[in-house]
Design an enzyme around this catalytic site. Structure first.
Site, mmCIF file in Angstrom:
data_model
loop_
_atom_site.group_PDB
_atom_site.id
_atom_site.type_symbol
_atom_site.label_atom_id
_atom_site.label_comp_id
_atom_site.label_asym_id
_atom_site.label_seq_id
_atom_site.Cartn_x
_atom_site.Cartn_y
_atom_site.Cartn_z
ATOM 1 N N LYS A 291 55.940 -53.154 -100.499
ATOM 2 C CA LYS A 291 55.697 -52.236 -99.379
ATOM 3 C C LYS A 291 54.839 -51.079 -99.880
ATOM 4 C CE LYS A 291 59.704 -53.954 -96.931
ATOM 5 N NZ LYS A 291 61.147 -53.854 -96.684
ATOM 6 N N ARG B 20 55.439 -49.316 -84.767
ATOM 7 C CA ARG B 20 55.671 -48.704 -86.074
ATOM 8 C C ARG B 20 54.347 -48.496 -86.787
ATOM 9 N NH1 ARG B 20 59.502 -51.257 -90.603
ATOM 10 N NH2 ARG B 20 57.665 -52.561 -90.794
ATOM 11 N N PHE C 174 68.761 -52.747 -92.917
ATOM 12 C CA PHE C 174 67.950 -53.960 -92.844
ATOM 13 C C PHE C 174 68.890 -55.177 -92.924
ATOM 14 C CE2 PHE C 174 65.093 -57.188 -94.624
ATOM 15 C CZ PHE C 174 63.987 -57.043 -93.795
ATOM 16 N N ASP D 198 69.232 -48.554 -101.322
ATOM 17 C CA ASP D 198 68.136 -49.505 -101.163
ATOM 18 C C ASP D 198 66.885 -48.682 -100.858
ATOM 19 O OD1 ASP D 198 66.169 -51.207 -100.227
ATOM 20 O OD2 ASP D 198 67.638 -52.655 -99.469
#
Ligand SMILES: *Cc1c(COP(=O)(O)O)cnc(C)c1O
Length: 443
Positions: free
Chosen positions: A254, A402, A156, A228
């Site tokens: 998330k 996604r 990311f 992460d």
């Protein structure tokens, strides 16, 4: 383009209580059996009642919980209490009387349970980006004789930006090595690596890497491992302690459903805490914060990873959100997540045949995170048109659709609905309508 794949999926559902089909599923199957499979899988789903722990809008299939988790049912009342009673009435006494001061470590431990961390190693607060900076710097400082910092070129962006800044700040060299090439790289250069920062799941493709294998390779090289967990925490079992991970960070908005901008978390393995020399030495991490002395003396334990005054309302919202995981084991979450993503890929193979989609997420369960990704050159319009029909996924430029799945609130029936809607959108060319066209960004 061929017309939409004809199907008659409205066949009677398999009666409740029937056996769940097991074993490898065929890549394509008669469309009419998809509805029966969905019904059977949902009827046998032990996590199905957990959906009531979320407040999801009517008529929406939510497949974007890997970007922003939905609202857990426990949050509104917790926030109401935090605002009116704790803040409004108890005022500053809440730091003691309502245990606000302890919240970062208390919430940290609740997150720790979900990522395989024994209590006393996880702190909640700040953002993933800030924790990355703190942990990468502390890790690199503890390997002063090693000049390399290694991260994934597919990581990311914030992870790469911060690694680059830390390298610049400490005079290190940043190397970008794809996860699958890391062990080869370490065999050559491992002795020069201070810290390796990786994510277990590719945020675009949903590919899952071998966390334990990577951790072992990094540690065998004498380097430190920083994970992460943004796309893993709350989505799949992570065994930070058992793997021997050194540091980990992750966000809570998330899969953990902590709300927009929810405080993130930092894990520092107990063996590193006494030497944890991080750059953001805020007063909350001081051994005696209320002595208000001019010199910094770090607290014992994970408390030294605290920085400044935590965002209490967000932290209390997060704490309430995490109760959605009460009584749930991550192995159960993983089993259902794999079932959902596997079923999504099966639905896509059958229903989207001939419509220009290519599956991107690996089929092998051990290589699949908690999202299913399809490639299509018109991804943008497709995702917009799908959202207009109440199916919310997202896209990653230029061509990835996604679909994140969260086992706590999604059903196989909803996954089937989503893929049927996608078939109808793509088959009818609905996504080419002007209102779904990508606008040029004016900067
Ligand atoms: C979502 C995500 C982030 C987000 O970082 P913030 O500081 O919360 O903006 C960072 N890293 C990864 C891998 C992510 O998926």
């Amino acid at each position: 383009m061929r017309p939409p794949h004809p199907d008659r999926e409205e066949s009677p559902a398999v009666p409740t209580g029937s056996a769940v089909p097991t074993g490898p599923s065929p890549l394509t199957e008669a469309p009419e059996s998809l509805a029966a499979r969905a019904a059977a899988l949902d009827a046998a789903d032990p996590l199905a009642p957990l959906r009531h722990r979320f407040l999801l809008p009517e008529g929406v299939v939510y497949l974007d919980g890997n970007s922003l988790g939905p609202l857990p049912a426990a949050v509104p009342a917790a926030l109401e209490d935090a605002v009116h009673r704790q803040w409004g009435t108890d005022l500053i006494r809440s730091w003691n009387d309502n245990a606000w001061w302890q919240a970062p470590l208390r919430v940290g431990d609740a997150i720790g349970r979900l990522v395989g961390a024994a209590p006393g190693q996880t702190v909640a607060g700040d953002s993933t980006s800030i924790h990355l900076f703190n942990a990468l710097t502390a890790a690199a400082r503890s390997r002063p004789d090693r000049p390399l910092l290694v991260t994934d070129p597919d990581h990311f962006p914030t992870d790469q930006y911060i690694a680059a800044s830390v390298a610049r700040l400490l005079g290190l060299e940043l190397r970008r090595v794809p996860a699958r090439e890391l062990s080869g790289f370490l065999a050559e250069e491992g002795g020069r690596v201070a810290v390796a920062g990786y994510g277990p799941v590719d945020y675009r493709t949903g590919e899952l890497y071998d966390m334990a294998g990577i951790t072992r390779a990094v540690r065998d090289a004498g380097a430190l491992m920083l994970w992460d967990l943004c796309h893993a925490a709350g989505a799949l079992p992570v065994r930070l302690d058992a793997m021997g991970a050194d540091f980990a960070v992750g966000c809570c908005y998330k899969f953990l459903n902590g709300g927009p901008g929810a405080p993130a978390f930092l894990y520092v393995a107990a063996r590193h805490q006494a030497a944890f020399d991080h750059p953001l030495t805020g007063w909350n991490g001081h051994a005696a914060p209320f002595a208000l002395s001019g010199g910094y003396v770090p607290a014992e334990g994970i408390g030294r990873a605290r920085i400044g005054t935590p965002p209490m309302l967000s932290l209390l919202a997060l704490e309430a959100a995490l109760t959605a995981y009460d009584g749930v084991e991550m192995e159960q979450v993983r089993a259902k997540s794999l079932s959902l993503t596997g079923f999504l890929l099966d639905c896509a193979a059958t229903l989207l045949d001939g419509l220009g989609f290519t599956p991107v997420t690996p089929r092998e369960p051990e290589r699949r995170g908690s999202q299913a990704v399809l490639r299509h050159p018109e991804a943008y319009g497709l995702i917009q048109a799908l959202a207009a029909r109440g199916v919310i996924g997202d896209m990653r430029a230029p061509d990835l659709l996604r679909f994140g799945v969260n086992a706590l609130y999604l059903s196989h029936g909803e996954v089937l609905t989503a893929m049927r809607q996608l078939r109808d959108v793509a088959g009818g060319g609905e996504h080419r309508a002007d209102r779904f066209r990508q606008r040029a960004t004016v900067t």
